[in-house]
Write a protein that holds these residues in place. Structure first.
Motif, PDB file in Angstrom:
ATOM      1  N   ASP A  53       0.685  -1.256  -0.010  1.00 62.58           N
ATOM      2  CA  ASP A  53      -0.108  -0.013   0.053  1.00 62.58           C
ATOM      3  C   ASP A  53       0.766   1.039  -0.023  1.00 62.58           C
ATOM      4  N   ASN A  84     -10.956   6.360  -4.667  1.00 64.00           N
ATOM      5  CA  ASN A  84     -11.880   7.490  -4.314  1.00 64.00           C
ATOM      6  C   ASN A  84     -12.808   6.811  -3.056  1.00 64.00           C
ATOM      7  N   ALA A  85     -13.400   7.769  -2.352  1.00 62.73           N
ATOM      8  CA  ALA A  85     -14.548   7.395  -1.351  1.00 62.73           C
ATOM      9  C   ALA A  85     -15.760   8.410  -1.613  1.00 62.73           C
ATOM     10  N   ASP A  93     -17.518   9.298   5.275  1.00 63.52           N
ATOM     11  CA  ASP A  93     -16.794   8.568   6.245  1.00 63.52           C
ATOM     12  C   ASP A  93     -15.468   9.517   6.200  1.00 63.52           C
ATOM     13  N   ASP A  95     -12.613   9.057   7.890  1.00 67.71           N
ATOM     14  CA  ASP A  95     -11.542   8.166   7.994  1.00 67.71           C
ATOM     15  C   ASP A  95     -11.178   7.857   6.570  1.00 67.71           C
ATOM     16  N   ALA A  96     -11.915   7.587   5.626  1.00 70.62           N
ATOM     17  CA  ALA A  96     -11.781   7.072   4.140  1.00 70.62           C
ATOM     18  C   ALA A  96     -11.219   8.008   3.340  1.00 70.62           C
ATOM     19  N   VAL A  97     -12.102   9.100   3.787  1.00 72.79           N
ATOM     20  CA  VAL A  97     -11.306  10.472   3.066  1.00 72.79           C
ATOM     21  C   VAL A  97      -9.891  10.483   3.230  1.00 72.79           C
ATOM     22  N   ARG A  98      -9.489  10.497   4.625  1.00 70.25           N
ATOM     23  CA  ARG A  98      -7.971  10.455   4.779  1.00 70.25           C
ATOM     24  C   ARG A  98      -7.089   9.201   4.269  1.00 70.25           C
ATOM     25  N   THR A  99      -7.826   8.167   3.957  1.00 64.72           N
ATOM     26  CA  THR A  99      -6.981   7.080   3.209  1.00 64.72           C
ATOM     27  C   THR A  99      -6.881   7.547   1.752  1.00 64.72           C
ATOM     28  N   VAL A 100      -8.026   8.102   1.194  1.00 65.08           N
ATOM     29  CA  VAL A 100      -7.745   8.775  -0.069  1.00 65.08           C
ATOM     30  C   VAL A 100      -6.671   9.567  -0.230  1.00 65.08           C
ATOM     31  N   ALA A 144     -13.859  13.889  -1.926  1.00 64.98           N
ATOM     32  CA  ALA A 144     -12.714  13.184  -1.730  1.00 64.98           C
ATOM     33  C   ALA A 144     -11.525  12.971  -2.660  1.00 64.98           C
ATOM     34  N   TYR A 145     -12.091  12.670  -3.811  1.00 67.39           N
ATOM     35  CA  TYR A 145     -11.210  12.174  -5.006  1.00 67.39           C
ATOM     36  C   TYR A 145     -10.726  13.677  -5.704  1.00 67.39           C
TER      37      TYR A 145
END
Length: 253
Positions: A53, A84-85, A93, A95-100, A144-145
């Motif tokens: 990752d 994307n999220a 979410d 947390d998902a945005v931070r992962t993006v 997010a994207y």
């Protein structure tokens, strides 16, 4: 370019796979990082593959170290990773945005952090970041994207200034550019279990002044040019490759 070495993130499928194979065909030695080990296994044996990752700095640092250990140098980095999220703002979410952001944007800083010294040692080299036309225009529920890809364009010109600045004339500058693809059909460039032939309507094609939907090869050819010495006066720029779609005016009656 026969002895040059490139590292490509998200290099196992889609645009990344096209870039990896185009570089290899042009005589480059290539490392592909991807989270999908199954897709990596379908690349030619000549490609050094690293499963992991790129949102994890340790994975990036290890991949660069393995590349230099295997090939002896590093001339180019192509930052292609992106996820994307998408969803309504009210229920995002975060947390998902931070992962993006980690995968799509922060990973670019990680490759620059750990790769810059090797690029300079090889004579300067170049970095190409894959952004998106979504950095310039949006659909609903793509915050997010769009934020990540807008950040890719901004970090590109920031890195171009930071890595192009030299303390003395003996320090080679590193060029940094971005490509913003529009609608690119990646179906034929997926791993075998997901591969599909494209189906495009006349309306799909008519959205593009170029008369067709884009192909990963369109982006790979641009990457090859931006990494080449012929593009030695190009840095800090964002090349939009979208068949003219973002320039077409649309009237709603």
């Amino acid at each position: 370019m026969a002895e040059r070495v490139a590292l490509v993130t998200a290099g196992a499928q889609g645009i990344g796979r096209a870039v990896v194979l185009a570089l290899s065909a042009a005589g480059w030695n290539v490392t592909a990082i991807d989270i999908d080990a199954e897709a990596l296994a379908e690349l030619p044996d000549t490609i050094l593959t690293v499963a992991g990752d790129v949102g994890d700095e340790a994975v990036v640092a290890d991949a660069i170290a393995r590349t230099v250990d295997r090939f002896g140098r590093l001339d180019a980095i192509v930052n292609n990773a992106g996820i994307n999220a998408n969803g309504p703002v009210e229920s995002l979410d975060l947390d998902a945005v931070r992962t993006v952001l980690d995968v799509s944007l922060v990973s670019i800083l990680a490759t620059a952090k750990h790769g810059a010294a090797h690029l300079r040692a090889a004579g300067g080299g170049a970095i190409v970041n894959i952004a998106s036309s979504r950095a310039l225009m949006s659909e609903p529920d793509t915050e997010a994207y769009s934020a990540a890809k807008g950040g890719v364009v901004a970090v590109t010109h920031a890195l171009a200034m930071s890595l192009g600045t030299r303390e003395d004339r003996n320090t080679p500058p590193i060029r940094v550019s971005a490509i913003s693809p529009g609608w690119i059909e990646t179906g034929p460039w997926q791993k075998a279990s997901k591969r599909r032939d494209p189906e495009h309507s006349d309306a799909d094609r008519e959205q593009h002044p170029a008369g067709r939907v884009g192909r990963p090869e369109d982006i790979a050819e641009a990457v090859l040019y931006l990494l080449d010495d012929r593009a030695g006066f190009i840095t800090g720029q964002n090349l939009v490759i979208d068949g003219g779609m973002t320039k077409k005016m649309i009237y709603v009656e």
